[in-house]
Design a protein around this motif. Structure first.
Motif, PDB file in Angstrom:
ATOM      1  N   ALA A 318      23.874  21.308 -14.969  1.00  0.00           N
ATOM      2  CA  ALA A 318      23.653  22.638 -14.401  1.00  0.00           C
ATOM      3  C   ALA A 318      24.620  23.655 -14.985  1.00  0.00           C
ATOM      4  O   ALA A 318      24.232  24.779 -15.353  1.00  0.00           O
ATOM      5  CB  ALA A 318      23.799  22.577 -12.876  1.00  0.00           C
ATOM      6  N   GLU A 319      25.886  23.275 -15.115  1.00  0.00           N
ATOM      7  CA  GLU A 319      26.894  24.196 -15.659  1.00  0.00           C
ATOM      8  C   GLU A 319      26.616  24.500 -17.124  1.00  0.00           C
ATOM      9  O   GLU A 319      26.693  25.655 -17.554  1.00  0.00           O
ATOM     10  CB  GLU A 319      28.281  23.573 -15.490  1.00  0.00           C
ATOM     11  CG  GLU A 319      29.416  24.428 -16.057  1.00  0.00           C
ATOM     12  CD  GLU A 319      30.761  23.711 -16.033  1.00  0.00           C
ATOM     13  OE1 GLU A 319      31.741  24.288 -16.521  1.00  0.00           O
ATOM     14  OE2 GLU A 319      30.805  22.560 -15.543  1.00  0.00           O
ATOM     15  N   ALA A 322      23.374  26.643 -17.545  1.00  0.00           N
ATOM     16  CA  ALA A 322      23.570  28.001 -17.031  1.00  0.00           C
ATOM     17  C   ALA A 322      24.345  28.846 -18.044  1.00  0.00           C
ATOM     18  O   ALA A 322      24.017  30.018 -18.282  1.00  0.00           O
ATOM     19  CB  ALA A 322      24.307  27.948 -15.690  1.00  0.00           C
ATOM     20  N   GLU A 325      21.939  29.550 -21.067  1.00  0.00           N
ATOM     21  CA  GLU A 325      20.935  30.566 -20.773  1.00  0.00           C
ATOM     22  C   GLU A 325      21.553  31.961 -20.733  1.00  0.00           C
ATOM     23  O   GLU A 325      20.942  32.930 -21.188  1.00  0.00           O
ATOM     24  CB  GLU A 325      20.259  30.252 -19.440  1.00  0.00           C
ATOM     25  CG  GLU A 325      19.074  31.157 -19.123  1.00  0.00           C
ATOM     26  CD  GLU A 325      18.284  30.690 -17.923  1.00  0.00           C
ATOM     27  OE1 GLU A 325      17.207  31.267 -17.660  1.00  0.00           O
ATOM     28  OE2 GLU A 325      18.730  29.737 -17.253  1.00  0.00           O
ATOM     29  N   GLU A 326      22.763  32.066 -20.216  1.00  0.00           N
ATOM     30  CA  GLU A 326      23.448  33.367 -20.189  1.00  0.00           C
ATOM     31  C   GLU A 326      23.809  33.834 -21.588  1.00  0.00           C
ATOM     32  O   GLU A 326      23.764  35.024 -21.891  1.00  0.00           O
ATOM     33  CB  GLU A 326      24.704  33.259 -19.321  1.00  0.00           C
ATOM     34  CG  GLU A 326      25.461  34.577 -19.184  1.00  0.00           C
ATOM     35  CD  GLU A 326      26.716  34.429 -18.339  1.00  0.00           C
ATOM     36  OE1 GLU A 326      27.461  35.420 -18.220  1.00  0.00           O
ATOM     37  OE2 GLU A 326      26.948  33.331 -17.798  1.00  0.00           O
TER      38      GLU A 326
END
Length: 492
Positions: A318-319, A322, A325-326
Motif C-alpha cells: 500500500a505504501e 501510493a 501513483e503520486e
C-alpha cells in the motif's frame, strides 16, 4: 399523421448517425465510427464491454429525443452506413501511441475527454488531436494515465530509479531507453527481461515500468497456453508483460520474436467460408523471471536483460504503490521531456547490431545525457550470447573445434561430415552418450547452425554455406584478429 407519412426508423437512425458521427474504414476493411470532434473510434460491429458504437448511437438517439428503436431498425441502418463507409478514404486506428503530422507522435492518455500528449520536435503539449490526424482505439486494456507535469527538472526519473531495485547504473539507463522506445510507434524495441534473486522485486519493477505507459490499471499476466490467446491479448493493448516465466517453449520463443519485431496472422472470419481476418501486431514486450532455462539465439538478440537486487529495506504494498501513483505524473512528465531531448540529439546509427533502431536510440540517449546506454546494451547482448552458448552443447562443441583452427583458416565439409566430426569431438575417447536434442542428420545440423550463426560470429567463428558442382558444403572459419594501431604499417 398517416403511416405512409412517417419516416422509417432506419432512415431516422441513419440520418442521425451521419450527422453526429464520422465513418471510415481501415486497410483491412473494418468500418469505424468516430463522434464528431472526438479522437476515439469504435468499430461499428463491436459488441465489446468497453463500449460499442451501437450503444453510443442508442444513447444519443434517446438523449436527443428521437426515442428508442428496436434492434431490426438499428441493424438495417448500420448495414447501410457500413456499405457507404466502404467507399471512404482509408485511415488507421492506433492503441496508446500513434504517428502524427510533421514528425510528431501522440500518446493516448485514455481519458474520456480525448486529451492526449503530442510529442513534437520542440516539446510536448496536452491537447485533443484532430480526428483526421489520429484515431484512437480503446479496449478494456486501455487504462487512464494522469496528466503529466510540465516542469519536472528531471525529478521524475530519479523518483522512478529510487522506487525500482535496479542492480547497476547500466541497467537503469537501459530501462530508461526502453521506456523512451515505447513512446515511438515506428521503432521496435527489445523485450526487457527482469531477472534477479528471489525477493528482488522483479514483478513490482515490471508493474512500475508497464504502468508508466499503460496507467495504474496495467498489470503483469501469466503467459497464455496457446498462441491465439496471446496474440489477442497483444493486439488489444500496447505493452504486454508476462510474469514469472520459468521456461520458454520453442513455439512461445518464436512468437515472442514476432511480437517484438512485428508479424501478421490470418484466420478465417467467423460465419464465412472464404473471408479472412488479418491481425497485425508489433508491440513492446516485457518479461520477468528468475531463470527461463535455454534461450534460443534469435530471441536472445531481441531481449534486454535488466538485473534487479534485493532491497535492504522492505515496504508495504500500500505504501509503495501510493507513492508511485503520486509520483506518476512527475515521472511521465520527466520521461516526455527526456524523449524530446533524445529525439533532437544526433548520433551515428550502429550497423552491427540486430535491433539497429533501438541501438540508435541508445546512442541518441548517450549524446543527450552522457549516459553509457549503447555500451551497456552491447555488454548485455554479450552476456546473452554467453547464456546461449552455456545452454547449447552444440555451440560449445563448435567453438571447441574452431579453437583448433588457425586465424584466417577455412574448413569445408558436407553437413554429414560435419555431423560426424562434431559428434566424435563431443563423445570423446570415453564415448559418452549424446544429449537429448543433438542433431541426428546433416540437415538438422545445418538448420541448428543457421540459428547459432550470429552467436558464433560474436565469438569470432564464421559459418557459411556454399555449393560445388557435386555437393553442398558448410564452411567454418576464424577471421584474423584486426591489427593493433602500433602493428599497422605507417602511412607515407
Amino acid at each position: 399523421m398517416s403511416d405512409d407519412d412517417k419516416t422509417p426508423a432506419r432512415e431516422v437512425i441513419a440520418d442521425y448517425a451521419q450527422t453526429h458521427f464520422r465513418y471510415f474504414r481501415t486497410a483491412d476493411g473494418t468500418v469505424y465510427a468516430q463522434k464528431n470532434g472526438h479522437p476515439v473510434a469504435r468499430p461499428i460491429r463491436s459488441q465489446g464491454t468497453s463500449g460499442s458504437h451501437r450503444q453510443e448511437l442508442m444513447v444519443g438517439l434517446f438523449n436527443d429525443g428521437h426515442g428508442v428503436f428496436n434492434g431490426t431498425a438499428l441493424k438495417e441502418a448500420l448495414d447501410l452506413i457500413e456499405a457507404l463507409a466502404m467507399s471512404q478514404d482509408v485511415q488507421s486506428v492506433h492503441i496508446r501511441v500513434a504517428p502524427g503530422f510533421d514528425g510528431a507522435t501522440w500518446l493516448d492518455l485514455g481519458r474520456n475527454d480525448g486529451k492526449s500528449v503530442r510529442i513534437h520536435p520542440t516539446g510536448w503539449d496536452i491537447i485533443t488531436p484532430d480526428p483526421r490526424e489520429v484515431c484512437w482505439r480503446r479496449t478494456q486494456l486501455t487504462g487512464e494515465l494522469p496528466l503529466p507535469v510540465k516542469d519536472t527538472d528531471g525529478k521524475g526519473i530519479d523518483l522512478l530509479l529510487r522506487l525500482c531495485n535496479f542492480a547497476t547504473a547500466e541497467t537503469e539507463c537501459l530501462a530508461i531507453a526502453w521506456l523512451i522506445g515505447c513512446l515511438e510507434p515506428s521503432v521496435p524495441v527489445p523485450a526487457p527481461f527482469l531477472t534477479g534473486p528471489q525477493g528482488a522485486g522483479k514483478s513490482t519493477g515490471g508493474r512500475m515500468l508497464v504502468r508508466i505507459i499503460e496507467g495504474m490499471s496495467g498489470d503483469l499476466r501469466r503467459a497464455p497456453k496457446d498462441e491465439e490467446n496471446l496474440i489477442a491479448a497483444v493486439a488489444a493493448g500496447w505493452v504486454t508483460a508476462l510474469d514469472n516465466l520459468s521456461h520458454l517453449a520453442p513455439d512461445l520463443s518464436d512468437l515472442m520474436c514476432c511480437i517484438v519485431t512485428g508479424a501478421e496472422t490470418i484466420k478465417r472470419a467467423l460465419y464465412t467460408d472464404g473471408d479472412v481476418v488479418r491481425a497485425r501486431y508489433r508491440r513492446p514486450l516485457l518479461l520477468t523471471g528468475i531463470d527461463v532455462g535455454v534461450i534460443r539465439p534469435d530471441l536472445a538478440e531481441r531481449l534486454l536483460p535488466l538485473r534487479l537486487e534485493r532491497p535492504h529495506t522492505r515496504r508495504t504494498e500500500a505504501e509503495l504503490w501510493a507513492e508511485f501513483e503520486e509520483a506518476l505524473p512527475v515521472i511521465l512528465g520527466s520521461l516526455l521531456n527526456l524523449t524530446v531531448q533524445v529525439r533532437a540529439a544526433t548520433a551515428d546509427i550502429p550497423t552491427d547490431l540486430r535491433m539497429a533502431d533501438f541501438a540508435h536510440l541508445c546512442a541518441q540517449l548517450d549524446a543527450a545525457t552522457g549516459l553509457g546506454a549503447l555500451g551497456a546494451y552491447r555488454a548485455a547482448l554479450d552476456d546473452l550470447n554467453d547464456d546461449v552458448i552455456e545452454g547449447d552443447l552444440l555451440a560449445q562443441t563448435v567453438l571447441k573445434h574452431a579453437a583448433g583452427l588457425e586465424a584466417g583458416a577455412e574448413q569445408r565439409m558436407t553437413s554429414t561430415e560435419w555431423l560426424h566430426c562434431l559428434t566424435v569431438l563431443y563423445s570423446g575417447e570415453e564415448c559418452r552418450p549424446l544429449p537429448k536434442g543433438w542433431p541426428t542428420t546433416g540437415k538438422v545440423l545445418s538448420d541448428r547452425l543457421k540459428r547459432l550463426q550470429p552467436t558464433l560470429a560474436a565469438r569470432g567463428v564464421l559459418i557459411d554455406w556454399g555449393r560445388t558442382r557435386t555437393a553442398r558444403y558448410i564452411e567454418m572459419s576464424r577471421p584474423p584478429a584486426p591489427a593493433s594501431p602500433h602493428e599497422q604499417a605507417p602511412a607515407f
